[in-house]
Design a protein around this motif. Structure first.
Motif, mmCIF file in Angstrom:
data_model
loop_
_atom_site.group_PDB
_atom_site.id
_atom_site.type_symbol
_atom_site.label_atom_id
_atom_site.label_comp_id
_atom_site.label_asym_id
_atom_site.label_seq_id
_atom_site.Cartn_x
_atom_site.Cartn_y
_atom_site.Cartn_z
ATOM 1 N N LEU A 153 0.841 -1.207 0.000
ATOM 2 C CA LEU A 153 0.000 0.000 0.000
ATOM 3 C C LEU A 153 0.873 1.253 0.000
ATOM 4 O O LEU A 153 1.998 1.259 0.491
ATOM 5 N N TRP A 154 0.316 2.330 -0.534
ATOM 6 C CA TRP A 154 0.947 3.636 -0.422
ATOM 7 C C TRP A 154 0.657 4.182 0.967
ATOM 8 O O TRP A 154 -0.327 3.791 1.616
ATOM 9 N N ALA A 155 1.464 5.123 1.411
ATOM 10 C CA ALA A 155 1.249 5.732 2.731
ATOM 11 C C ALA A 155 -0.144 6.365 2.807
ATOM 12 O O ALA A 155 -0.848 6.232 3.817
ATOM 13 N N SER A 156 -0.561 7.028 1.748
ATOM 14 C CA SER A 156 -1.878 7.681 1.738
ATOM 15 C C SER A 156 -2.996 6.658 1.913
ATOM 16 O O SER A 156 -4.016 6.951 2.545
ATOM 17 N N GLU A 157 -2.813 5.466 1.378
ATOM 18 C CA GLU A 157 -3.814 4.406 1.523
ATOM 19 C C GLU A 157 -3.794 3.830 2.938
ATOM 20 O O GLU A 157 -4.837 3.456 3.489
ATOM 21 N N ILE A 158 -2.611 3.788 3.515
ATOM 22 C CA ILE A 158 -2.477 3.289 4.893
ATOM 23 C C ILE A 158 -3.170 4.227 5.869
ATOM 24 O O ILE A 158 -3.851 3.776 6.803
ATOM 25 N N TYR A 159 -3.034 5.526 5.658
ATOM 26 C CA TYR A 159 -3.683 6.487 6.552
ATOM 27 C C TYR A 159 -5.199 6.264 6.588
ATOM 28 O O TYR A 159 -5.826 6.339 7.651
ATOM 29 N N LYS A 160 -5.783 5.991 5.434
ATOM 30 C CA LYS A 160 -7.234 5.769 5.366
ATOM 31 C C LYS A 160 -7.634 4.510 6.129
ATOM 32 O O LYS A 160 -8.663 4.496 6.818
ATOM 33 N N ARG A 161 -6.841 3.458 5.997
ATOM 34 C CA ARG A 161 -7.145 2.210 6.719
ATOM 35 C C ARG A 161 -7.025 2.410 8.227
ATOM 36 O O ARG A 161 -7.845 1.923 9.004
ATOM 37 N N LEU A 162 -5.976 3.098 8.628
ATOM 38 C CA LEU A 162 -5.781 3.356 10.056
ATOM 39 C C LEU A 162 -6.917 4.201 10.610
ATOM 40 O O LEU A 162 -7.432 3.937 11.699
ATOM 41 N N SER A 163 -7.286 5.215 9.857
ATOM 42 C CA SER A 163 -8.341 6.116 10.299
ATOM 43 C C SER A 163 -9.661 5.377 10.467
ATOM 44 O O SER A 163 -10.393 5.604 11.437
ATOM 45 N N LYS A 164 -9.965 4.480 9.534
ATOM 46 C CA LYS A 164 -11.214 3.719 9.606
ATOM 47 C C LYS A 164 -11.253 2.830 10.849
ATOM 48 O O LYS A 164 -12.301 2.679 11.484
ATOM 49 N N ALA A 165 -10.101 2.267 11.208
ATOM 50 C CA ALA A 165 -10.045 1.350 12.354
ATOM 51 C C ALA A 165 -9.993 2.076 13.687
ATOM 52 O O ALA A 165 -10.550 1.603 14.686
ATOM 53 N N GLU A 167 -10.549 5.649 14.107
ATOM 54 C CA GLU A 167 -11.339 6.886 14.132
ATOM 55 C C GLU A 167 -10.474 8.130 14.344
ATOM 56 O O GLU A 167 -10.977 9.187 14.699
ATOM 57 N N VAL A 168 -9.175 7.988 14.150
ATOM 58 C CA VAL A 168 -8.290 9.153 14.152
ATOM 59 C C VAL A 168 -8.348 9.759 12.743
ATOM 60 O O VAL A 168 -8.213 9.033 11.754
ATOM 61 N N TYR A 173 -2.724 11.803 10.573
ATOM 62 C CA TYR A 173 -1.632 10.955 10.094
ATOM 63 C C TYR A 173 -0.741 11.730 9.125
ATOM 64 O O TYR A 173 0.497 11.616 9.172
ATOM 65 N N GLU A 174 -1.366 12.503 8.278
ATOM 66 C CA GLU A 174 -0.604 13.301 7.319
ATOM 67 C C GLU A 174 0.291 14.287 8.053
ATOM 68 O O GLU A 174 1.444 14.506 7.664
ATOM 69 N N SER A 175 -0.238 14.872 9.117
ATOM 70 C CA SER A 175 0.547 15.816 9.912
ATOM 71 C C SER A 175 1.665 15.110 10.668
ATOM 72 O O SER A 175 2.807 15.579 10.707
ATOM 73 N N ALA A 176 1.348 13.959 11.259
ATOM 74 C CA ALA A 176 2.342 13.215 12.030
ATOM 75 C C ALA A 176 3.490 12.747 11.146
ATOM 76 O O ALA A 176 4.652 12.693 11.584
ATOM 77 N N ALA A 177 3.183 12.417 9.895
ATOM 78 C CA ALA A 177 4.205 11.914 8.973
ATOM 79 C C ALA A 177 5.279 12.949 8.670
ATOM 80 O O ALA A 177 6.389 12.606 8.260
ATOM 81 N N LYS A 178 4.956 14.211 8.906
ATOM 82 C CA LYS A 178 5.923 15.277 8.642
ATOM 83 C C LYS A 178 6.938 15.441 9.769
ATOM 84 O O LYS A 178 8.016 15.996 9.561
ATOM 85 N N ALA A 210 -2.055 9.432 16.220
ATOM 86 C CA ALA A 210 -1.517 9.114 14.894
ATOM 87 C C ALA A 210 0.000 8.992 14.955
ATOM 88 O O ALA A 210 0.592 8.084 14.354
ATOM 89 N N GLU A 211 0.626 9.870 15.696
ATOM 90 C CA GLU A 211 2.078 9.831 15.837
ATOM 91 C C GLU A 211 2.538 8.527 16.485
ATOM 92 O O GLU A 211 3.501 7.894 16.024
ATOM 93 N N GLN A 212 1.867 8.114 17.529
ATOM 94 C CA GLN A 212 2.244 6.880 18.219
ATOM 95 C C GLN A 212 2.075 5.662 17.314
ATOM 96 O O GLN A 212 2.898 4.746 17.330
ATOM 97 N N GLN A 213 1.020 5.652 16.515
ATOM 98 C CA GLN A 213 0.773 4.531 15.614
ATOM 99 C C GLN A 213 1.843 4.450 14.532
ATOM 100 O O GLN A 213 2.409 3.384 14.284
ATOM 101 N N LEU A 214 2.115 5.573 13.892
ATOM 102 C CA LEU A 214 3.115 5.573 12.824
ATOM 103 C C LEU A 214 4.508 5.265 13.369
ATOM 104 O O LEU A 214 5.307 4.586 12.716
#
Length: 381
Positions: A153-165, A167-168, A173-178, A210-214
């Motif tokens: 998966l791309w990172a952008s696709e991973i963020y969506k999966r994480l968010s769905k599971a 609710e973050v 996630y996009e912010s934490a990735a920076k 999100a930061e802790q997960q990534l």
């Protein structure tokens, strides 16, 4: 004489009864003091009893609830919590009555105690300690968010999966990735989290950010790199190639051979594809479009830095997040002279390898034939 003697004995001529010695006054005083003291003791004892009654009741009462309990109580078992710490958490939530009851239950059933994992749990209030222990020992009762991130998966696709599971929000996630420093991203990654979000099934701590997960995912990727004993100077090159292998390999059995093809193209730039990786997957990543194959326009787009059909060498960074098998394939590629490969049947993943361009063209005809039979695949856009 007799009379005188009597007077001497009885004190001067009174009757014998009158002459008997009287009890001393202090005897009466002692008796009075004793009665007063007894009254004080009795009264004081009642006062002490009133004060001590709760403690006495607690001491003599059962240390455990009779169960089965009712209502709901949410508790969290943290990483590294001891049995007594878990018991204290349960007592505060009124799940169990005393820590000692839970400690005893754990001592009597050590296998259950050892089965408890960190996570969130919803139990009843006022349960028997052994029932609470059994509940915590059953992994199906954990309410932690669990999410499976597949390979490629791309990172952008991973963020969506994480968010769905979890609710973050995706934006978190996009912010934490920076904040690559906070994530523990290796310097070799050059600030790009793509490729370093290791695919696996994760059960994150309750309310994990999100930061802790990534950060956990990046740490797992680093762990795999170290486990493969890959020199840190080669981490980024390995991750880039592994991400391409992940996206291009038709099956797990082909990964080592696919890795060898790309390594041959890099190491022998005067042969075969003259130093170009010539990967469809890199082109599609740069175009930000998932496809079986890129369009002619996408293949010809020189402005796409990931277009390895035009630009020689490695692309700027990973194009997916590879799993352990792809990383291992790059670290331990197969031996072979191949410069080409093509997945002739995307449905089954069947892939054919070639040394010469002529062989590759012949194999590619099988892929074109498959695409004609499966127009729904939209092979060429």
């Amino acid at each position: 004489m007799t009379q005188r003697l009597d007077q001497d004995i009885f004190g001067g001529g009174g009757s014998a009864e009158a002459a008997r010695p009287k009890p001393p006054r202090r005897t009466f005083q002692s008796l009075t003091a004793l009665l007063i003291s007894l009254a004080v003791v009795i009264g004081g004892g009642y006062g002490v009893y009133r004060i001590a009654k709760p403690a006495i009741a607690k001491f003599t009462a059962s240390e455990d609830y009779p169960g089965p309990g009712s209502g709901e109580a949410d508790i969290v078992v943290n990483e590294g919590d001891s049995g007594r710490q878990i018991a204290s958490t349960l007592v505060r939530a009124d799940v169990i009555k005393t820590t000692s009851a839970f400690v005893k239950a754990s001592s009597d059933s050590p296998r259950l105690a050892q089965a408890i994992q960190p996570g969130s749990y919803t139990l009843k209030e006022q349960m028997k300690a052994i029932d609470a222990l059994k509940w915590l020992a059953d992994p199906k009762h954990r309410t932690n968010p669990r999410v499976t991130i597949p390979e490629g998966l791309w990172a952008s696709e991973i963020y969506k999966r994480l968010s769905k599971a979890t609710e973050v929000p995706v934006k978190d996630y996009e912010s934490a990735a920076k904040d690559v420093k906070a994530l523990g991203l290796p310097a070799a990654a050059k600030g790009n989290v793509e490729g370093w979000l290791f695919p696996a099934t994760y059960e994150f701590p309750p309310k994990a950010t999100a930061e802790q997960q990534l950060k956990l995912m990046v740490a797992k990727a680093v762990e795999v790199m170290k486990g493969e004993k890959i020199d840190e100077a080669d981490w980024e090159k390995t991750m880039i190639l592994a991400s391409i292998v992940e996206s291009e390999a038709g099956s797990s059995n082909d990964r080592r051979k696919v890795a060898r093809v790309f390594i041959n193209r890099l190491e022998q730039p005067t042969a075969g594809t003259v130093g170009r990786l010539d990967s469809d997957a890199t082109v599609s990543y740069g175009a930000k479009r998932r496809a079986v194959a890129p369009t002619e326009a996408e293949r010809a787009d020189a402005s796409n830095p990931y277009n390895t059909k035009i630009h020689k060498g490695l692309p700027p960074g990973p194009i997916s997040n590879p799993g352990r098998d792809s990383i291992d394939a790059v670290a331990h590629p197969a031996d072979g002279p191949w410069f080409y490969f093509v997945t002739v049947n995307p449905s089954t993943g069947e892939t054919k390898f070639a040394v010469t361009l002529e062989e590759q063209v012949k194999n590619s005809e099988e892929f074109v034939a498959w695409c004609k039979k499966h127009p729904e695949a939209k092979c060429f856009g």
